[in-house]
Design a protein around this motif. Structure first.
Motif, PDB file in Angstrom:
ATOM      1  N   LYS A 221       0.817  -1.330  -0.040  1.00 56.98           N
ATOM      2  CA  LYS A 221      -0.090  -0.059  -0.069  1.00 56.98           C
ATOM      3  C   LYS A 221       0.770   1.222   0.006  1.00 56.98           C
ATOM      4  O   LYS A 221       0.422   2.264  -0.672  1.00 56.98           O
ATOM      5  CB  LYS A 221      -1.059  -0.034   1.348  1.00 56.98           C
ATOM      6  N   ARG A 222       2.106   1.245   0.371  1.00 61.77           N
ATOM      7  CA  ARG A 222       3.106   2.289   0.353  1.00 61.77           C
ATOM      8  C   ARG A 222       3.528   2.534  -0.923  1.00 61.77           C
ATOM      9  O   ARG A 222       3.574   3.842  -1.098  1.00 61.77           O
ATOM     10  CB  ARG A 222       4.052   2.093   1.559  1.00 61.77           C
ATOM     11  N   TYR A 223       3.374   1.561  -1.709  1.00 59.18           N
ATOM     12  CA  TYR A 223       3.702   1.827  -3.189  1.00 59.18           C
ATOM     13  C   TYR A 223       2.480   1.847  -4.108  1.00 59.18           C
ATOM     14  O   TYR A 223       2.519   2.042  -5.297  1.00 59.18           O
ATOM     15  CB  TYR A 223       4.557   0.630  -3.743  1.00 59.18           C
TER      16      TYR A 223
ATOM     17  N   SER B   7       9.930   4.078   1.643  1.00 56.11           N
ATOM     18  CA  SER B   7      11.243   3.471   2.461  1.00 56.11           C
ATOM     19  C   SER B   7      10.549   2.895   3.914  1.00 56.11           C
ATOM     20  O   SER B   7      11.161   2.062   4.214  1.00 56.11           O
ATOM     21  CB  SER B   7      12.319   4.474   2.661  1.00 56.11           C
ATOM     22  N   GLY B   8       9.459   3.464   4.309  1.00 54.40           N
ATOM     23  CA  GLY B   8       8.831   2.777   5.514  1.00 54.40           C
ATOM     24  C   GLY B   8       8.541   1.369   5.038  1.00 54.40           C
ATOM     25  O   GLY B   8       8.055   0.813   6.215  1.00 54.40           O
TER      26      GLY B   8
ATOM     27  N   LEU C 273       8.159  -5.046   6.053  1.00 48.59           N
ATOM     28  CA  LEU C 273       8.868  -6.080   5.371  1.00 48.59           C
ATOM     29  C   LEU C 273       9.712  -6.867   6.358  1.00 48.59           C
ATOM     30  O   LEU C 273       9.712  -8.189   6.413  1.00 48.59           O
ATOM     31  CB  LEU C 273       9.666  -5.802   4.172  1.00 48.59           C
ATOM     32  N   LYS C 274      10.313  -5.984   7.266  1.00 47.19           N
ATOM     33  CA  LYS C 274      11.174  -6.703   8.123  1.00 47.19           C
ATOM     34  C   LYS C 274      10.262  -7.324   9.385  1.00 47.19           C
ATOM     35  O   LYS C 274      10.795  -8.558   9.595  1.00 47.19           O
ATOM     36  CB  LYS C 274      11.977  -5.555   9.075  1.00 47.19           C
ATOM     37  N   VAL C 275       9.219  -7.066   9.689  1.00 51.02           N
ATOM     38  CA  VAL C 275       8.024  -7.939  10.568  1.00 51.02           C
ATOM     39  C   VAL C 275       7.693  -8.940   9.992  1.00 51.02           C
ATOM     40  O   VAL C 275       7.574 -10.002  10.286  1.00 51.02           O
ATOM     41  CB  VAL C 275       6.977  -6.775  10.857  1.00 51.02           C
ATOM     42  N   ALA C 276       7.219  -8.781   8.308  1.00 54.33           N
ATOM     43  CA  ALA C 276       6.952  -9.923   7.615  1.00 54.33           C
ATOM     44  C   ALA C 276       7.742 -11.198   7.764  1.00 54.33           C
ATOM     45  O   ALA C 276       7.630 -12.266   7.956  1.00 54.33           O
ATOM     46  CB  ALA C 276       6.341  -9.556   6.236  1.00 54.33           C
ATOM     47  N   ILE C 277       9.303 -10.687   7.585  1.00 54.89           N
ATOM     48  CA  ILE C 277      10.300 -11.711   7.698  1.00 54.89           C
ATOM     49  C   ILE C 277      10.330 -12.375   8.965  1.00 54.89           C
ATOM     50  O   ILE C 277      10.654 -13.494   8.964  1.00 54.89           O
ATOM     51  CB  ILE C 277      11.569 -11.121   6.964  1.00 54.89           C
ATOM     52  N   ALA C 278      10.001 -11.591  10.021  1.00 54.47           N
ATOM     53  CA  ALA C 278       9.963 -12.268  11.539  1.00 54.47           C
ATOM     54  C   ALA C 278       8.873 -13.213  11.492  1.00 54.47           C
ATOM     55  O   ALA C 278       9.117 -14.341  12.018  1.00 54.47           O
ATOM     56  CB  ALA C 278      10.034 -10.883  12.391  1.00 54.47           C
TER      57      ALA C 278
END
Length: 185
Positions: free
Chosen positions: A58-60, A162-163, A168-173
């Protein structure tokens, strides 16, 4: 999915990733419900990962719709109508409130069964090898693609885009938790 993890704009890649995670999540949920592979939280964690990917998309400026199966919906609608018409033609008093209520409830159930049978047949035909939730290569591929999107998001000059790297870091976690739970079994 394309083999190149850098294929296309970040928003398009996130869209494809969200759809892939959704497919793995639905497979895991179906396997849990049929007790073929009991895991009460694996699909929920995948759902959290998908949610984070959708937020990043959504940020994109991308809105990731839920997948919709036209053939399954058409079969479900057709079986509902056929069931309702046949039932109302065969009963003595089709205008009775109880008859109408039972016919509508039965039509909904039969329509859902028809739709589900189309989905089940497709999954059965497409199933080869381990289930996506059990395949460690799926987790590795999804993580690699998410990391590539996060790297592209971090280098984006737009602060809103960039946010997406944090999401995506949370999704990877979340994906790492799914993999770790799978390894503990």
């Amino acid at each position: 999915m394309s083999d190149d993890i850098f294929d296309g704009p970040v928003g398009d890649r996130l869209d494809r990733l969200a759809r892939r995670i959704y497919a793995v999540m639905v497979d895991a949920q179906c396997r849990d419900w049929t007790a073929e592979r009991p895991d009460r939280v694996g699909f929920a964690r995948l759902g959290q990962a998908r949610h984070q990917v959708v937020l990043a998309a959504k940020r994109y400026g991308r809105s990731v719709p839920m997948s919709f199966d036209v053939a399954a919906a058409a079969v479900g609608a057709a079986t509902s109508v056929v069931f309702a018409v046949l039932t109302l033609l065969l009963v003595d008093d089709p205008a009775a409130p109880l008859t109408l209520a039972l016919t509508l409830a039965g039509a909904l159930l039969v329509g859902e069964a028809g739709s589900g049978s189309v989905k089940w047949a497709r999954r059965r035909r497409a199933r080869s090898g381990p289930a996506p939730i059990d395949d460690p290569l799926v987790h590795a591929d999804l993580t690699r693609r998410l990391e590539a999107c996060a790297a592209a998001a971090r280098s984006d000059p737009d602060p809103a885009a960039s946010g997406a790297a944090d999401e995506l870091k949370v999704a990877i976690a979340w994906l790492d938790e799914v993999r770790d739970a799978m390894l503990r079994r």
